[in-house]
Design a protein around this motif. Structure first.
Motif, PDB file in Angstrom:
ATOM      1  N   PRO D 179     130.453  73.044 -15.361  1.00  0.00           N
ATOM      2  CA  PRO D 179     130.845  71.928 -14.486  1.00  0.00           C
ATOM      3  C   PRO D 179     130.372  70.587 -15.043  1.00  0.00           C
ATOM      4  O   PRO D 179     131.086  69.593 -14.954  1.00  0.00           O
ATOM      5  N   ILE D 180     129.175  70.572 -15.628  1.00  0.00           N
ATOM      6  CA  ILE D 180     128.659  69.312 -16.162  1.00  0.00           C
ATOM      7  C   ILE D 180     129.524  68.862 -17.327  1.00  0.00           C
ATOM      8  O   ILE D 180     129.896  67.689 -17.441  1.00  0.00           O
ATOM      9  N   ILE D 181     129.886  69.822 -18.163  1.00  0.00           N
ATOM     10  CA  ILE D 181     130.713  69.470 -19.323  1.00  0.00           C
ATOM     11  C   ILE D 181     132.063  68.944 -18.867  1.00  0.00           C
ATOM     12  O   ILE D 181     132.551  67.911 -19.344  1.00  0.00           O
ATOM     13  N   ILE D 182     132.661  69.632 -17.915  1.00  0.00           N
ATOM     14  CA  ILE D 182     133.967  69.174 -17.413  1.00  0.00           C
ATOM     15  C   ILE D 182     133.840  67.763 -16.859  1.00  0.00           C
ATOM     16  O   ILE D 182     134.634  66.867 -17.158  1.00  0.00           O
ATOM     17  N   MET D 183     132.804  67.558 -16.064  1.00  0.00           N
ATOM     18  CA  MET D 183     132.611  66.239 -15.466  1.00  0.00           C
ATOM     19  C   MET D 183     132.462  65.171 -16.543  1.00  0.00           C
ATOM     20  O   MET D 183     133.130  64.130 -16.498  1.00  0.00           O
ATOM     21  N   VAL D 184     131.600  65.432 -17.504  1.00  0.00           N
ATOM     22  CA  VAL D 184     131.334  64.411 -18.518  1.00  0.00           C
ATOM     23  C   VAL D 184     132.587  64.121 -19.343  1.00  0.00           C
ATOM     24  O   VAL D 184     132.921  62.964 -19.624  1.00  0.00           O
ATOM     25  N   VAL D 185     133.330  65.174 -19.670  1.00  0.00           N
ATOM     26  CA  VAL D 185     134.566  64.963 -20.432  1.00  0.00           C
ATOM     27  C   VAL D 185     135.534  64.105 -19.622  1.00  0.00           C
ATOM     28  O   VAL D 185     136.141  63.153 -20.139  1.00  0.00           O
ATOM     29  N   LEU D 186     135.658  64.409 -18.330  1.00  0.00           N
ATOM     30  CA  LEU D 186     136.576  63.622 -17.508  1.00  0.00           C
ATOM     31  C   LEU D 186     136.122  62.167 -17.411  1.00  0.00           C
ATOM     32  O   LEU D 186     136.939  61.246 -17.436  1.00  0.00           O
ATOM     33  N   TYR D 187     134.819  61.959 -17.314  1.00  0.00           N
ATOM     34  CA  TYR D 187     134.326  60.575 -17.280  1.00  0.00           C
ATOM     35  C   TYR D 187     134.648  59.858 -18.584  1.00  0.00           C
ATOM     36  O   TYR D 187     135.040  58.691 -18.584  1.00  0.00           O
ATOM     37  N   ALA D 188     134.491  60.578 -19.692  1.00  0.00           N
ATOM     38  CA  ALA D 188     134.780  59.947 -20.977  1.00  0.00           C
ATOM     39  C   ALA D 188     136.253  59.574 -21.059  1.00  0.00           C
ATOM     40  O   ALA D 188     136.610  58.465 -21.468  1.00  0.00           O
ATOM     41  N   LEU D 189     137.113  60.483 -20.621  1.00  0.00           N
ATOM     42  CA  LEU D 189     138.541  60.184 -20.621  1.00  0.00           C
ATOM     43  C   LEU D 189     138.839  58.970 -19.746  1.00  0.00           C
ATOM     44  O   LEU D 189     139.601  58.073 -20.115  1.00  0.00           O
ATOM     45  N   ALA D 190     138.222  58.953 -18.591  1.00  0.00           N
ATOM     46  CA  ALA D 190     138.458  57.844 -17.668  1.00  0.00           C
ATOM     47  C   ALA D 190     137.994  56.532 -18.290  1.00  0.00           C
ATOM     48  O   ALA D 190     138.650  55.492 -18.157  1.00  0.00           O
ATOM     49  N   TRP D 191     136.873  56.590 -19.004  1.00  0.00           N
ATOM     50  CA  TRP D 191     136.368  55.376 -19.641  1.00  0.00           C
ATOM     51  C   TRP D 191     137.382  54.849 -20.657  1.00  0.00           C
ATOM     52  O   TRP D 191     137.719  53.670 -20.675  1.00  0.00           O
ATOM     53  N   VAL D 192     137.894  55.765 -21.462  1.00  0.00           N
ATOM     54  CA  VAL D 192     138.881  55.347 -22.460  1.00  0.00           C
ATOM     55  C   VAL D 192     140.102  54.732 -21.771  1.00  0.00           C
ATOM     56  O   VAL D 192     140.561  53.647 -22.128  1.00  0.00           O
ATOM     57  N   LEU D 193     140.590  55.416 -20.751  1.00  0.00           N
ATOM     58  CA  LEU D 193     141.772  54.920 -20.042  1.00  0.00           C
ATOM     59  C   LEU D 193     141.532  53.514 -19.492  1.00  0.00           C
ATOM     60  O   LEU D 193     142.368  52.630 -19.623  1.00  0.00           O
ATOM     61  N   LEU D 194     140.383  53.328 -18.884  1.00  0.00           N
ATOM     62  CA  LEU D 194     140.139  52.058 -18.206  1.00  0.00           C
ATOM     63  C   LEU D 194     139.802  50.936 -19.176  1.00  0.00           C
ATOM     64  O   LEU D 194     140.205  49.792 -18.971  1.00  0.00           O
ATOM     65  N   GLN D 195     139.045  51.258 -20.208  1.00  0.00           N
ATOM     66  CA  GLN D 195     138.549  50.177 -21.062  1.00  0.00           C
ATOM     67  C   GLN D 195     139.356  49.984 -22.335  1.00  0.00           C
ATOM     68  O   GLN D 195     139.254  48.942 -22.973  1.00  0.00           O
ATOM     69  N   ARG D 196     140.107  50.972 -22.709  1.00  0.00           N
ATOM     70  CA  ARG D 196     140.738  50.871 -24.022  1.00  0.00           C
ATOM     71  C   ARG D 196     142.252  51.013 -23.998  1.00  0.00           C
ATOM     72  O   ARG D 196     142.871  51.153 -25.039  1.00  0.00           O
ATOM     73  N   THR D 197     142.843  50.992 -22.811  1.00  0.00           N
ATOM     74  CA  THR D 197     144.305  51.050 -22.777  1.00  0.00           C
ATOM     75  C   THR D 197     144.848  49.941 -21.875  1.00  0.00           C
ATOM     76  O   THR D 197     144.143  49.410 -21.021  1.00  0.00           O
ATOM     77  N   ALA D 198     146.123  49.631 -22.110  1.00  0.00           N
ATOM     78  CA  ALA D 198     146.789  48.627 -21.295  1.00  0.00           C
ATOM     79  C   ALA D 198     146.813  49.080 -19.840  1.00  0.00           C
ATOM     80  O   ALA D 198     146.621  48.282 -18.916  1.00  0.00           O
ATOM     81  N   PHE D 199     147.024  50.376 -19.654  1.00  0.00           N
ATOM     82  CA  PHE D 199     147.035  50.906 -18.294  1.00  0.00           C
ATOM     83  C   PHE D 199     145.757  50.507 -17.546  1.00  0.00           C
ATOM     84  O   PHE D 199     145.794  50.052 -16.405  1.00  0.00           O
ATOM     85  N   GLY D 200     144.621  50.658 -18.220  1.00  0.00           N
ATOM     86  CA  GLY D 200     143.344  50.330 -17.583  1.00  0.00           C
ATOM     87  C   GLY D 200     143.286  48.870 -17.168  1.00  0.00           C
ATOM     88  O   GLY D 200     142.897  48.536 -16.045  1.00  0.00           O
ATOM     89  N   ARG D 201     143.700  47.997 -18.068  1.00  0.00           N
ATOM     90  CA  ARG D 201     143.705  46.579 -17.726  1.00  0.00           C
ATOM     91  C   ARG D 201     144.573  46.316 -16.501  1.00  0.00           C
ATOM     92  O   ARG D 201     144.250  45.516 -15.637  1.00  0.00           O
TER      93      ARG D 201
END
Ligand SMILES: Nc1ncnc2c1ncn2[C@@H]1O[C@H](COP(=O)(O)OP(=O)(O)OP(=O)(O)O)[C@@H](O)[C@H]1O
Ligand SMILES: Nc1ncnc2c1ncn2[C@@H]1O[C@H](COP(=O)(O)OP(=O)(O)OP(=O)(O)O)[C@@H](O)[C@H]1O
Ligand SMILES: [Mg+2]
Ligand SMILES: [Mg+2]
Lengths: 287, 499, 325, 325
Positions: D179-201
């Motif tokens: 569960p911790i791994i799944i959570m951390v991976v999802l957070y990392a994905l979310a970070w990329v989406l929000l900070q590094r894509t146009a979608f996030g902006r």
């Protein structure tokens, strides 16, 4: 089972309740506290608030504290299994109380819930003279409650003059049950009896019946002080099939202690009797 | 009667006012002038107790005052019409005018009395504003008058009007001036802020000029020429306001061919064409439907019917994002509400709709490229700011406007709709924007410019569509573009309905 | 110029009345109420009896009272998630005062009101002066109120109240159940406050544009404080009715009542963002929700399915009414 | 946002790092985390063991995953009250696919994800195209999802899942709980989406000023739709972990999880009004809340009192951090 934390000479008991907002479990807790004081044990109590996921977390936290005995009152039998396994893996004695849990539970101590439902509804059918319309005030879908409903339906089925006209969920909550029963009475003006799966719901149903001034007989399961009091006063609430929460804890703890002291065989299941409480014996009954 | 001395103010590290003086006499209209961001509005907010000065004194009637809250300023006889609207959108005009100063009888609202009094004040302004509808349903000009009525109802002895005319037509402005003259004759001291110099000459008695938060000087209106005034404001001379128009090119490619735009069901219809490389002016009185027409081309307004061809492709965009894909960009009329993401930095505001060119691995943003590009366009339009990462809400109005323009230059959408591009912008910046617009059309951009300022429409447009009551009534070009012609069509033009 | 503006200025009074109905934010909630009532009447014979309608009103009285305070808070653009928990706390402490402390019953009722207003004060101070978002503040105070009630009572309901307390729950005045009367009186008071006093105007103004209201001299902080205190007060009033109905202090009562109260406010046409809405709309919303609950019960629908249907009806109602907010 | 960016340009790297920490919206959540951790460590000996910290993370994983979707939704200025109920529905239907329909387990997991995304789609369509307020839409869909799960299962939990499903709940990868791994991976994905894509902006821009975003060509409707679909997806992922932990489909699971998820987002420094916030803040918020729960449990505090303390800590944290939002 072994003595889990020998370095820690004080016995540590963990008890997790499915809810504590209910006199039934509150009295269990009291009995536990008294018993623990008697044997100088440390107790940790948690309240899952009907959330299995939280209950697992609670157990995990207790395991962090190196408990020796886990008294488990599961909010869901299947869901709690991983916690049971974790506890067993940590060498903790696990006793399920009131409702059973899946997994390698050492002992289950609980009421005969099917009997309770059966007795209450049998009493209700008899009180109604064997005929009329009956409704069930259901509760949260957990095994003990489901068993009571099953038992009730069996008893009602044995009374040919009785028809079950409605089943609604009062969520074992007094204020919810009150509204639900008011609506029931509107939908079924000829309703003659209600079986509530627990006393919390029954107290709400009683308020509804009294408010409407109807002649509807009410039975329930638990034996909560308020319910017993209402029965003694001669209200439409005529019977509750009492459980013995304090005894469940005492017996459960006894089983656990037996193992703690080295017993190799303990009963896998200890059913605790239930008892009909009605106007005749209500005065003398208390949890 | 009012004296502000040595006022200093800094917002965090940004020093906004460096010891500004202002002295206003009874019964005069005192104009406060300065470029965008010079600190005019801040100065007035300090006077009203909305912003606290770091240093300096305020003396009213010989008594030193410092207000903690606007309420206290009102008690002392100060009233203000804010540059940004301060109306409650869902309350009616009456409720707005008397907000926080309700007339009561026995603890309950005296609704009749308030209505009567509101009517009186509005009559004095010479406008007929419906009293029973939420002000959100009123036109911008009507809202502005409600705002003014609100300040007038205070019976203030010092009245501050911060760019009240920015949203008014000339005739409405005339009304306002009449009222201001009346008040002046009653001894009210008026501080008047406007970027329209001709207005200053018409109504002002004395002028105080600020530049970048510094006090430049105070003059009598009669004793100073426009050129001198502008030089005081910008520290340099502004040459030639409007760039020369290129010769007419009637055969130029049509980029927007609007065969029929009908804003409301059964309403009048408009037809117009935008040609490549031209500036097409949309003129008309406030509320004549220019903004709505423009928005319906973008798919941002639910018009009853829009038949339009863009670059030869028929069909109206469903939303601004589709419009963007088809090459149309909008500079909206209210930059604060419609233009800027106030929580974003300048850079983020500029790049918002065009990440296309700062991508790595196709999907990810290349942050350093983004910075490079946006910094460049920011410099191209000369946004005055410490850097691209400054929060956009700390910029002055004019600079905010430039940020929105920069957004579209960054995107290179070949069709631009500029709605009131110079509203609330100082002369220097105005001229820059005009030249920028002309430069863009020379590069092949096509521009629709909606403007309420006739000189601007006349000076800049290659052709002009005149609006009246929700539709275009005439399209004029070349020598026909005169203020007489425009006003004639705008007030009496014939509306066209579909059969 | 806007259209309603024109109609308002137009001459004939009949026309004016018609127009004002047509444009009233109450129109859609009322239509919803009528449509749902008719549907329920077809589906269940028992629905259209006076008895049943009184029953619906009585059932809705408790959350309906909570929804009054909720309307005030929502009109300012806030939200109060603590209402159900505060109600439970008030009821528990009030019952404690009567039973455990053995003080006279009226002191218990007074204690409820004091506790309710104090909690509202607490919420209000945090939102207005603490500048914290209402949704978070009241989420936290919901936890706090709920916990305090349980700590005080040890999880047990407190029963043994003086008999007359039940009058608030099941009594009648002139044949009409007391809870209904209390609810209607509170709605009337709320209407006066909102429509006929400066305070009411200020409430609306904050929801419309808080900065502008503040600049115009509205003491926005004080108004927000009052608004939460009103919500605390109505929570206490709901507690009184609840206590009368249950004849006991129930620390666990009122779970998720805040959601029903919010649904009532919004079904009644009030904008969740604040600034627009009418208290009468909330009353209609309360009745509407009551009729849905009651009707589904009368029809004997599977209780689990009832939630689904309720959710769909809420969606439908808001969808139809969305132009108005 | 802009301040940390500004410092990125300034000269000395040490200075830059210091300044960017000082101005980061993560500062306060981090300080809160440290303070609470120290307090808990003093209060309970068992707190600072690796085992216990892993334990905390694992416990928070489910709501922590829900909080990811919640962060996206809140950043656009919306809210999603349906996450807990949708999670329960996903888990129940997924278990149903495996047990009742007897299909292979991976189909059950797929069903969960599909159901979650479909519910998100439903929410998103209603909010974006239906122009209805998110709080009401998701309140209604919460009822609907909850009801559907109970109707489908008849209220009973569905057990008898294939054994390997428990890997998602109690398995480990390289010693770290799944569960911790799944959570951390999802957070990392979310970070990329929000900070590094146009979608996030675009997500941030909608929360900052929706009108402006729309007029500048951001397809606000589509972004809002996606945001709710992401929330539906994270609800499904939470359901997978939950199902693994409970080895059963629980139609009644996740009650009030949405409130905890909101609390995590806000404790993490995200503005409830949208436009500002960082996904890492939410992770910190999740850990913070976990530590509070765990610490109070370890200390053996009366469970009733725990809610009170939790509420007070939330208030304190938001109060201290309020300048940032
Ligand atoms: N709250 C604030 N925080 C930071 N800076 C601010 C703030 N308010 C104003 N400023 C800055 O103060 C300066 C003066 O602004 P002000 O609004 O007084 O200018 P102005 O003369 O009224 O300009 P305009 O003609 O564009 O309205 C500007 O540089 C602006 O960016
Ligand atoms: N939300 C609204 N509700 C009702 N009427 C509106 C609304 N918005 C605009 N209007 C009305 O529509 C008409 C056209 O407005 P529009 O903004 O297009 O005019 P405009 O010519 O661009 O003027 P302006 O210079 O004020 O922008 C006006 O009468 C205005 O009052
Ligand atoms: Mg200004
Ligand atoms: Mg316009």
């Amino acid at each position: 089972a072994t003595v889990a934390s020998a370095q820690d000479d004080q016995l540590k008991i963990g008890m997790t309740f499915q809810e504590m907002n209910n006199p039934y479990f509150v009295s269990m807790r009291e009995a536990l506290m008294e018993a623990a004081e008697g044997i100088n044990a440390e107790v940790v109590v948690t309240d899952a608030g009907h959330d299995v996921a939280k209950q697992i977390s609670d157990v995990e936290d207790m395991l962090q504290q190196d408990i020796d005995i886990l008294l488990l009152n599961p909010t869901d039998s299947a869901g709690i299994e991983s916690a049971v396994r974790m506890a067993k893996d940590a060498g903790v004695i696990v006793v399920a109380v009131d409702a059973n849990a899946n997994g390698p539970v050492d002992t289950f101590v609980g009421s005969k819930n099917r009997d309770a439902g059966y007795l209450s509804c049998q009493y209700l059918a008899e009180a109604m003279g064997g005929e009329g319309e009956v409704a069930i005030l259901d509760g949260i879908p957990v095994v003990p409650i489901l068993e009571r409903v099953e038992g009730c339906k069996e008893a009602l089925g044995e009374a040919p003059g009785i028809t079950l006209v409605d089943t609604q969920n009062g969520r074992q909550d007094r204020s919810v049950a009150l509204g639900v029963v008011e609506n029931m009475m509107q939908a079924h003006p000829d309703l003659g009896g209600i079986f509530s799966v627990n006393d919390g719901g029954a107290m709400g149903a009683l308020a509804a019946i009294q408010g409407a001034g109807k002649d509807i007989k009410l039975t329930s399961v638990d034996g909560a002080p308020e319910a017993v009091d209402a029965i003694a006063r001669g209200t439409p609430f005529i019977e509750t099939t009492a459980q013995f929460p304090r005894d469940q804890i005492r017996v459960g703890l006894g089983m656990a202690l037996a193992q703690y002291w080295g017993a190799q065989v303990v009963p896998a299941e200890v059913p605790i009797d239930v008892r009909v409480v009605d106007a005749e014996n209500a005065e003398d009954f208390a949890w | 009667m009012l004296e502000m001395k040595g006022i200093r103010k800094a917002f965090g590290p940004v020093k906004v006012l460096h010891g500004v003086d202002l002295e206003v006499r009874d019964g005069e209209v005192h104009a406060l002038l300065g470029e965008n961001g010079a600190g005019k509005s801040t100065m007035m907010k300090i006077l009203c107790g909305i912003v606290r000065a770091d240093e300096g004194t305020i003396v009213i009637d010989g008594k030193e005052r410092s207000f903690e809250h606007y309420d206290e300023a009102i008690q002392a006889g100060v009233g203000i019409v804010f540059q940004e609207f301060s109306l409650i959108p869902y309350l009616t005009a009456v409720e707005n005018i008397f907000l926080a100063r309700e007339i009561k009888t026995g603890g309950f609202l005296a609704r009749k009395a308030m209505r009567k009094r509101a009517r009186e004040v509005l009559d004095k302004l010479g406008v007929d504003v419906p009293l029973n509808v939420p002000v959100a349903d009123l036109s911008v000009a009507e809202q502005q008058f409600v705002e003014i009525a609100k300040a007038l109802s205070l019976d203030a002895r010092i009245l501050v009007l911060d760019e009240p005319t920015a949203t008014l037509t000339p005739s409405e402005t005339e009304h306002l001036f009449k009222v201001m003259r009346d008040l002046r004759s009653q001894g009210v001291a008026i501080v008047f802020i406007s970027h329209h110099l001709e207005e200053i000459y018409e109504i002002g008695d004395r002028i105080t000029v600020l530049r970048d938060g510094e006090y430049v000087g105070t003059r009598d209106v009669g004793s100073i020429s426009t050129d001198e005034l502008v030089e005081m404001m910008v520290g340099r001379r502004i040459e030639n306001n409007f760039p020369p128009k290129p010769p007419a090119a009637p055969n130029a490619e049509v980029v927007i061919d609007a065969a029929q735009i009908q804003l409301r069901k059964n309403g009048p219809v408009s037809t117009f064409q935008l040609r490549k490389g031209e500036i097409l002016g949309f003129a008309g009185l406030v509320g004549s439907g220019r903004t709505e027409t423009a928005l319906s081309i973008l798919g941002a307004y639910p018009a009853a019917s829009v038949k339009v061809e863009i670059n030869g492709t028929p069909g109206a965009p469903a939303n601004p994002s589709e419009a963007l894909a088809r090459g149309i960009g909008l500079l909206p009329e209210s930059r604060k509400d419609q233009g800027l993401i106030t929580s974003f930095s300048i850079m983020q505001n500029i790049s918002i709709n065009n990440y296309g060119k700062y991508r790595t691995l196709k999907y990810f943003l290349d942050l350093s490229e983004e910075r490079k590009h946006t910094t460049k366009v920011m410099e191209d339009v000369q946004v005055k700011a410490p850097g691209p990462d400054v929060p956009v809400d700390t910029l002055s109005g004019g600079n905010q406007q430039k940020v929105v323009i920069a957004r579209w230059l960054n995107h290179h959408t070949p069709i631009l709709i500029f709605d009131e591009p110079t509203r609330g912008i100082d002369v220097g910046a105005k001229s820059e924007i005009y030249h920028l617009m002309r430069q863009l059309t020379e590069e092949g951009y096509s521009i629709i410019m909606i403007s309420s300022e006739l000189p601007e429409v006349m000076g800049l447009s290659d052709r002009v569509c005149v609006f009246r009551s929700g539709a275009i009534v005439a399209t004029i070009e070349g020598d026909e573009i005169t203020s007489e012609d425009i006003m004639k069509h705008a007030t009496t033009g014939k509306l066209r309905y579909v059969a | 110029m806007s259209h309603d503006a024109e109609t308002q200025r137009s001459s004939s009074p009949v026309h004016t009345v018609l127009a004002s109905i047509k444009h009233s934010p109450l129109l859609l909630p009322l239509v919803g109420l009528i449509v749902v009532s008719i549907a329920m009447a077809f589906a269940s014979d028992n629905f259209f009896s006076v008895d049943n309608l009184v029953n619906v009103l009585r059932q809705q009285s408790i959350i309906g009272i909570l929804a009054i305070g909720m309307t005030f808070v929502i009109l300012t653009g806030g939200i109060d998630l603590s209402v159900g928990a505060v109600m439970a706390l008030c009821g528990t402490l009030g019952a404690g005062v009567m039973v455990n402390m053995g003080l006279p019953g009226w002191l218990g009722l007074l204690a409820m009101i004091v506790v309710g207003i104090l909690f509202g004060l607490f919420n209000g101070i945090l939102v207005a002066w603490g500048k914290m978002p209402a949704i978070i503040v009241t989420l936290a105070t919901m936890l706090i109120a709920r916990g305090l009630g349980l700590v005080y009572s040890g999880g047990y309901p407190i029963s043994g109240l003086p008999g007359w307390v039940s009058w608030f729950g099941i009594g009648r005045i002139g044949g009409i159940p007391t809870p209904i009367i209390i609810m209607v009186v509170l709605y009337a008071l709320a209407w006066v406050l909102l429509q006929r006093t400066a305070f009411g105007r200020h409430v609306y103004s904050i929801g419309g544009n808080e900065t502008a209201a503040n600049l115009s001299g509205v003491n926005t902080k004080r108004i927000k404080l009052f608004v939460f205190m009103i919500s605390g007060f109505t929570s206490a009033m709901a507690a009184i009715v609840l206590t009368g109905r249950l004849m006991s202090g129930q620390p666990g009562a009122g779970v998720a009542f805040e959601l029903d109260a919010i649904a009532m406010v919004v079904l009644g046409g009030t904008a969740i963002a604040g600034g627009r809405g009418l208290i009468l709309g909330t009353l209609i919303g309360a009745i509407l929700l009551g009729i849905i609950n009651n009707g589904l019960n009368l029809m004997g629908i599977n209780p689990y399915l009832q939630d689904v249907i309720k959710g769909l009806i809420i969606l439908l109602a808001i969808y139809i009414g969305r132009e108005w907010r």
